[in-house]
Design a protein around this motif. Structure first.
Motif, mmCIF file in Angstrom:
data_model
loop_
_atom_site.group_PDB
_atom_site.id
_atom_site.type_symbol
_atom_site.label_atom_id
_atom_site.label_comp_id
_atom_site.label_asym_id
_atom_site.label_seq_id
_atom_site.Cartn_x
_atom_site.Cartn_y
_atom_site.Cartn_z
ATOM 1 N N SER A 155 -6.097 14.529 1.043
ATOM 2 C CA SER A 155 -6.907 14.622 -0.178
ATOM 3 C C SER A 155 -8.365 14.306 0.107
ATOM 4 N N ALA A 156 -8.617 13.298 0.935
ATOM 5 C CA ALA A 156 -9.999 12.938 1.264
ATOM 6 C C ALA A 156 -10.708 14.095 1.955
ATOM 7 N N VAL A 157 -10.033 14.701 2.932
ATOM 8 C CA VAL A 157 -10.633 15.845 3.634
ATOM 9 C C VAL A 157 -10.793 17.023 2.679
ATOM 10 N N PHE B 178 -11.170 17.012 -0.628
ATOM 11 C CA PHE B 178 -12.275 16.779 -1.561
ATOM 12 C C PHE B 178 -13.611 17.044 -0.874
ATOM 13 N N ALA B 179 -13.711 16.660 0.384
ATOM 14 C CA ALA B 179 -14.943 16.914 1.132
ATOM 15 C C ALA B 179 -15.186 18.404 1.309
ATOM 16 N N LEU B 180 -14.098 19.191 1.333
ATOM 17 C CA LEU B 180 -14.219 20.643 1.494
ATOM 18 C C LEU B 180 -14.330 21.371 0.161
ATOM 19 N N GLY B 181 -14.336 20.621 -0.958
ATOM 20 C CA GLY B 181 -14.543 21.238 -2.261
ATOM 21 C C GLY B 181 -13.314 21.418 -3.116
ATOM 22 N N TRP B 182 -12.242 20.722 -2.811
ATOM 23 C CA TRP B 182 -11.004 20.834 -3.600
ATOM 24 C C TRP B 182 -11.238 20.299 -5.005
#
Length: 264
Positions: free
Chosen positions: A140-142, A144-148
């Motif tokens: 989830s952290a990655v 969110f960083a990619l725009g999820w």
């Protein structure tokens, strides 16, 4: 003067306190902690549980394979990657670990301790949930960083279905580990991880698979979990049919594991 019994009684009470067995809940928690730490300390398991799903997430995000699905690449990719995490930990990781525990006599030994067979299985299930929570946090952290951008309404059904999927794959992993030789368990679980990950509808939606496979994957635990999570995290909806399929896999595989599991 007659000697008092207070000192002896106190000593006996202290000895009794020291020898008092831990509660079943504490034994299960300790076993779950041990199993989870063992999985995370194993480099091969860590790659399978975290590194490969993250590589798949980035790969699906930077390539056009998921274009035209009615949502961004990252939004379509993340639910499948979370489902892949559940399969990696609950089926492949737990299956391999249990198979080799059985080979070296660990299962037979632990089943005769106060932990018992039920406590051992509960500890394994708890370890799967603990590792899965870590996987969800990292992915989830990655993401969110990619725009999820998942809908808020999708989190509760999504996490509940993810737990149900983990239960189904845990039951399947224990079934394989408890009925075939450890070497065969290693081969079967890794082969199925590749096949279900690529063609089982777990990461790649069924509509992007060959026509011959589209009608089948929805009845597989991989396809049902992937579809259920995409419905939850894309539309905030609950896919009742997929949830029912996962529940049936859990019950059938669990019953088969209980019936045919070999502890030595």
């Amino acid at each position: 003067m007659k000697p008092t019994q207070s000192g002896a009684a106190t000593g006996a009470a202290e000895a009794s306190d020291r020898q008092e067995a831990a509660t079943l809940l504490r034994r299960v928690l300790l076993q779950g902690k041990y199993e989870a730490l063992t999985m995370l300390r194993n480099g091969e398991q860590l790659i399978l549980a975290v590194v490969l799903p993250l590589l798949a997430l980035v790969g699906l995000t930077v390539t056009p394979f998921l274009d035209g699905m009615g949502a961004s690449r990252i939004d379509v990719a993340v639910p499948g990657i979370l489902a892949l995490c559940a399969m990696s930990t609950a089926f492949t990781g737990q299956g391999i670990a249990t198979g080799f525990d059985r080979r070296y006599g660990v299962l037979r030994f632990l089943s005769t301790t106060p932990l018992g067979r039920g406590g051992l299985i509960a500890g394994k299930a708890l370890s799967v949930l603990a590792v899965l929570c870590l996987q969800v946090a990292v992915v989830s952290a990655v993401a969110f960083a990619l725009g999820w951008q998942p809908p808020v309404a999708g989190w509760v059904p999504g996490l509940a279905l993810l737990a149900l999927g983990a239960a189904a794959f845990t039951a399947l992993g224990l079934l394989v580990a408890g009925t075939v030789r450890p070497e065969a368990t290693l081969a079967i679980t890794n082969l199925l991880w590749i096949l279900l990950g690529a063609l089982g509808g777990i990461v790649i939606p069924a509509e992007r698979l060959p026509a011959a496979a589209q009608g089948l994957v929805g009845f597989l635990p991989s396809g049902a979990l992937g579809e259920a999570l995409r419905d939850a995290f894309l539309a905030g909806a609950v896919n009742g049919g997929a949830a029912l399929i996962l529940l049936l896999w859990t019950l059938v595989a669990g019953a088969a594991a209980i019936r045919w599991f070999k502890w030595n």
